[in-house]
Scaffold this active site. Structure first.
Site, PDB file in Angstrom:
ATOM      1  N   SER A 136       0.973  -1.091  -0.081  1.00 40.29           N
ATOM      2  CA  SER A 136       0.135  -0.029  -0.253  1.00 40.29           C
ATOM      3  C   SER A 136       0.728   1.394  -0.017  1.00 40.29           C
ATOM      4  O   SER A 136       1.981   1.170   0.590  1.00 40.29           O
ATOM      5  CB  SER A 136      -0.810   0.083   1.266  1.00 40.29           C
ATOM      6  OG  SER A 136      -1.752   1.265   1.343  1.00 40.29           O
ATOM      7  N   TYR A 139      -2.681   0.713  10.389  1.00 39.62           N
ATOM      8  CA  TYR A 139      -2.678  -0.127   9.033  1.00 39.62           C
ATOM      9  C   TYR A 139      -1.349   0.269   8.402  1.00 39.62           C
ATOM     10  O   TYR A 139      -0.889  -0.677   7.730  1.00 39.62           O
ATOM     11  CB  TYR A 139      -3.881   0.636   8.595  1.00 39.62           C
ATOM     12  CG  TYR A 139      -3.932  -0.026   6.728  1.00 39.62           C
ATOM     13  CD1 TYR A 139      -4.429  -0.979   6.481  1.00 39.62           C
ATOM     14  CD2 TYR A 139      -3.676   1.152   5.806  1.00 39.62           C
ATOM     15  CE1 TYR A 139      -4.558  -1.415   5.166  1.00 39.62           C
ATOM     16  CE2 TYR A 139      -3.692   0.649   4.496  1.00 39.62           C
ATOM     17  CZ  TYR A 139      -4.020  -0.595   3.950  1.00 39.62           C
ATOM     18  OH  TYR A 139      -4.256  -1.040   2.934  1.00 39.62           O
TER      19      TYR A 139
END
Length: 243
Positions: free
Chosen positions: A141, A154
């Site tokens: 990501s 996250y």
């Protein structure tokens, strides 16, 4: 076959595959001839997905539970005799400011996003090593590189997954097992909606838009390991006419 891929005779396991990119990949792999096993906590959605296609089966699984993961993967290997692909899609993406962080909140994100990857990889690696073949796909990501407010658990977990992938790829490469990362860009998934409640979803790519890179990494065309395949958007669905 789908887009030139023939996965006949192959077994693909997808954790967190009941929705989002995992579900889209399950449909594509099954349409290409694979036997697909979806492992997820969401029983209602997972069973509905399995009902769509004879090539997809669903089993409830908590990816953060080491023993449960080992048992589930062992059962898949025993039933089908092999595992050719593992796609790790299970994540949570809560919005938590650092000043509101608690040990339990941090542990939950890391246990699922990182622990789920580690435990599934640990379970499937011996199966693939005995075959001298196999492809494992994780998801990277951009938030791990650039950060995002209120998403520190996250982003930390995604950075950790990337580091784990680079290390694990070198451990299993001698046995013919490939480990790669897919960085799918911004995709409209249930977890993305949790962390981006105000986004304009009509302008965001759909899970099906991210399937191509994953199918490529699962296929024999992807001869590399320890690599990252990055996509940052799709072409307009209605291209302009060139003057």
């Amino acid at each position: 076959m789908v887009d030139g891929y023939d996965f006949s005779g192959r077994v693909v396991v997808i954790t967190g595959g009941a929705n989002g990119i995992g579900a889209a990949t399950a449909r594509a792999a099954a349409a290409a001839g694979a036997t697909v096993v979806v492992l997820d906590l969401n029983e209602e959605t997972g069973k509905a997905l399995a009902a769509e296609h004879a090539g997809i089966t669903f089993h409830r699984l908590d990816v953060s539970d080491h023993d449960e993961v080992q048992t589930a993967i062992a059962l898949v290997a025993a039933e089908h005799g092999r595992i050719d692909g593992l796609v790790c899609c299970a994540i949570v993406q809560p919005l938590i400011p650092v000043l509101e962080m608690t040990p339990d909140k941090l542990s939950r994100v890391l246990d699922i996003n990182l622990g789920g990857v580690v435990w599934a990889s640990k379970a499937v690696a011996p199966v693939m090593a005995r075959q001298n073949s196999g492809s494992i796909v994780y998801f990277a990501s951009g938030t791990a590189d650039f950060g995002k407010p209120h998403s520190s658990p996250y982003t930390a977990s995604k950075g950790a997954v990337a580091g784990f992938a680079h290390t694990f790829a070198k451990e299993v490469a001698p046995y013919g097992v490939r480990v790669n990362l897919c960085r799918p860009g911004v995709i409209d998934t249930p977890q993305y909606r949790v962390s981006n409640p105000d986004a304009d979803y009509s302008k965001i790519d759909k899970p099906e838009d991210a399937v191509g890179p994953v199918m490529f990494l699962l296929s024999d065309f992807a001869t590399m390991t320890n690599s990252i395949v990055t996509r940052e958007g799709t072409l307009p669905r209605t291209p302009r006419t060139f003057p």
